[in-house]
Scaffold this active site. Structure first.
Site, PDB file in Angstrom:
ATOM      1  N   GLY A 274       0.807  -1.209   0.000  1.00 15.31           N
ATOM      2  CA  GLY A 274       0.000   0.000   0.000  1.00 15.31           C
ATOM      3  C   GLY A 274       0.840   1.259   0.000  1.00 15.31           C
TER       4      GLY A 274
ATOM      5  N   PHE B   2       2.907   9.591   3.190  1.00 14.08           N
ATOM      6  CA  PHE B   2       4.346   9.824   3.295  1.00 14.08           C
ATOM      7  C   PHE B   2       5.187   8.681   2.766  1.00 14.08           C
ATOM      8  CE2 PHE B   2       2.377  11.894   7.012  1.00 14.08           C
ATOM      9  CZ  PHE B   2       2.591  13.192   6.603  1.00 14.08           C
TER      10      PHE B   2
ATOM     11  N   VAL C 135       4.569   0.867   1.539  1.00 14.79           N
ATOM     12  CA  VAL C 135       4.890  -0.293   2.354  1.00 14.79           C
ATOM     13  C   VAL C 135       4.931  -1.521   1.448  1.00 14.79           C
ATOM     14  CG1 VAL C 135       4.140  -1.697   4.315  1.00 14.79           C
ATOM     15  CG2 VAL C 135       3.796   0.776   4.363  1.00 14.79           C
TER      16      VAL C 135
ATOM     17  N   LYS D 256       8.476  -0.240   5.429  1.00 17.06           N
ATOM     18  CA  LYS D 256       7.969   1.083   5.037  1.00 17.06           C
ATOM     19  C   LYS D 256       9.107   1.997   4.617  1.00 17.06           C
ATOM     20  CE  LYS D 256       4.938   4.763   6.666  1.00 17.06           C
ATOM     21  NZ  LYS D 256       3.841   5.009   7.593  1.00 17.06           N
TER      22      LYS D 256
ATOM     23  N   ASP E 275      -3.011  10.744  13.669  1.00 14.94           N
ATOM     24  CA  ASP E 275      -3.492  10.314  12.353  1.00 14.94           C
ATOM     25  C   ASP E 275      -4.390   9.091  12.506  1.00 14.94           C
ATOM     26  OD1 ASP E 275      -3.818  10.423   9.621  1.00 14.94           O
ATOM     27  OD2 ASP E 275      -1.817   9.691   9.131  1.00 14.94           O
TER      28      ASP E 275
HETATM   29  P1  ADP Z   1       1.516   6.252   5.324  1.00 14.26           P
HETATM   30  O1  ADP Z   1       2.241   6.850   6.494  1.00 14.26           O
HETATM   31  O2  ADP Z   1       2.212   6.567   4.057  1.00 14.26           O
HETATM   32  O3  ADP Z   1       0.043   6.556   5.340  1.00 14.26           O
HETATM   33  P2  ADP Z   1       0.920   3.586   6.283  1.00 14.26           P
HETATM   34  O4  ADP Z   1       1.773   3.161   7.443  1.00 14.26           O
HETATM   35  O5  ADP Z   1      -0.453   4.030   6.615  1.00 14.26           O
HETATM   36  O6  ADP Z   1       1.695   4.675   5.439  1.00 14.26           O
HETATM   37  O7  ADP Z   1       0.880   2.372   5.265  1.00 14.26           O
HETATM   38  C1  ADP Z   1       0.283   2.476   3.981  1.00 14.26           C
HETATM   39  C2  ADP Z   1      -0.513   1.202   3.646  1.00 14.26           C
HETATM   40  O8  ADP Z   1       0.355   0.054   3.667  1.00 14.26           O
HETATM   41  C3  ADP Z   1      -1.604   0.865   4.658  1.00 14.26           C
HETATM   42  O9  ADP Z   1      -2.829   1.438   4.353  1.00 14.26           O
HETATM   43  C4  ADP Z   1      -1.677  -0.638   4.597  1.00 14.26           C
HETATM   44  O10 ADP Z   1      -2.557  -1.046   3.570  1.00 14.26           O
HETATM   45  C5  ADP Z   1      -0.290  -1.074   4.238  1.00 14.26           C
HETATM   46  N1  ADP Z   1       0.449  -1.511   5.451  1.00 14.26           N
HETATM   47  C6  ADP Z   1       1.101  -0.703   6.307  1.00 14.26           C
HETATM   48  N2  ADP Z   1       1.699  -1.387   7.297  1.00 14.26           N
HETATM   49  C7  ADP Z   1       1.416  -2.690   7.071  1.00 14.26           C
HETATM   50  C8  ADP Z   1       1.749  -3.934   7.755  1.00 14.26           C
HETATM   51  N3  ADP Z   1       2.497  -3.927   8.875  1.00 14.26           N
HETATM   52  N4  ADP Z   1       1.287  -5.085   7.242  1.00 14.26           N
HETATM   53  C9  ADP Z   1       0.511  -5.073   6.127  1.00 14.26           C
HETATM   54  N5  ADP Z   1       0.163  -3.953   5.435  1.00 14.26           N
HETATM   55  C10 ADP Z   1       0.605  -2.782   5.885  1.00 14.26           C
HETATM   56 MG    MG Z   2      -1.560   5.844   6.558  1.00 13.27          MG
END
Ligand code: ADP
Ligand code: MG
Length: 319
Positions: free
Chosen positions: A44, A48, A51, A70, A166
């Site tokens: 996803g 910012f 991942v 990430k 957030d």
């Molecule tokens: P950002 O800070 O860019 O918003 P996120 O931490 O929310 O990033 O992660 C973006 C996307 O990646 C999430 O909406 C999710 O779908 C996927 N994702 C994030 N962390 C995990 C994880 N530990 N396991 C599986 N999918 C994840």
């Molecule tokens: Mg997010």
């Protein structure tokens, strides 16, 4: 030592951590050698970062460990974004809770965040895919349980003096311990979170990157002024998050008198909130849940319900 204290021209993305002792900067953090990390697929993108699901072959013997890694958004090589990544590491390493995504370590030499991989994915997607297939009563029961779990995790964050900043349905992921075990939530995405000193009860951030529709009115000030984020501001966002859950992940929060919100509209948004306008009750949302949202959306932060109470209320609803 504070990672954030590294001098401002420090290149977080491409620099090698000090050869001598990376543990000094990152105590307790496991170091994942980039060379043994293989990207499987994208999980996803967010505001910012992005991942990826990766397999880590620590001993190069084919025994792979799946992890979520990430990285910063491509080309985001400015200081602001690097600070967000380092901030996220700093926050995540402080909390070890069942309903909060766990930090496993950082990659080396190029620093990225290594987290536990949550194969069940985002709660919003789960709701969009499954809410239509479930009897409403069992769906509500599950939503009550998830809501109590999110409250529990948020309570733990506050005990560590962390403000998430957030909290939104998009940042709630799901997990299960085994194939037939029940699903439970994992609060994720600590890119905007802050640790608040003992002497303070709020954090002053700026309004640059910012999910205004999830924000409490006290956070909606003119952009050049620093914004006081309080623990109670997360409670407001929790109210928006459960509004999204009881809309089954199908709706974005929108106020009737302000169908779309641009940066310029932040003043209008604050005004309509101060006039008492709130998100409407979602079509299928039980009235007692909409009442709870109202307790989260008290204009005065001190008048808002706390996460402990929220947890108890949802446990009671789950019966
Ligand atoms: P950002 O800070 O860019 O918003 P996120 O931490 O929310 O990033 O992660 C973006 C996307 O990646 C999430 O909406 C999710 O779908 C996927 N994702 C994030 N962390 C995990 C994880 N530990 N396991 C599986 N999918 C994840
Ligand atoms: Mg997010």
């Amino acid at each position: 030592r504070e990672l954030g204290a590294v001098s401002s021209n420090f290149d977080y993305q491409n620099v090698e951590l000090p050869q001598t002792a990376p543990e000094e900067i990152l105590p307790d953090l496991d170091v994942y050698d980039d060379q043994n990390l293989m990207t499987v697929r994208s999980l996803g993108n967010g505001h910012f970062g992005y991942v990826d699901l990766c397999q880590y072959d620590r001993y190069r013997n084919g025994q792979n460990e799946p992890v979520a890694v990430k990285s910063l958004i491509r080309n985001a090589n400015n200081q602001k974004y690097r600070n967000i990544l380092y901030n996220e590491i700093q926050t995540m390493r402080q909390i070890n809770h069942r309903y909060v995504v766990k930090l496993k370590g950082v990659t080396f030499p190029s620093v990225r965040i290594v987290m536990e991989y949550l194969a069940c994915g985002p709660l919003g997607k789960y709701l969009r895919d499954n809410s239509g297939k479930m009897p409403l009563q069992s769906l509500f029961h599950q939503l009550y349980v998830f809501s109590s779990q999110i409250s529990d995790g948020m309570q733990a964050l506050q005990e560590h003096r962390l403000i998430h900043r957030d909290l939104a349905l998009r940042n709630i992921l799901l997990n299960r311990d085994g194939e037939n075990s029940p699903l439970y939530v994992k609060i994720s995405d600590f890119g905007l979170s802050r640790v608040v000193n003992e002497e303070e009860s709020y954090y002053r951030g700026n309004l640059d990157d910012f999910p205004a529709l999830w924000y409490a009115p006290e956070c909606l000030c003119p952009s050049d002024i620093s914004v006081p984020f309080q623990f109670e501001s997360d409670v407001w966002s929790f109210g928006i998050t459960i509004w999204e859950m009881f809309s089954f992940g199908e709706k974005k929060p929108r106020y009737p008198s302000l169908p779309s919100v641009k940066r310029e509209d932040i003043g209008k948004l604050r005004e309509l909130l101060s006039n008492g306008e709130r998100l409407l009750q979602p079509e299928h949302c039980p009235p007692e849940v909409y009442d709870i949202m109202g307790l989260c959306w008290q204009f005065n932060p001190q008048a808002r319900i706390g996460f402990n109470d929220l947890q108890q209320r949802f446990i009671a609803l789950a019966g």
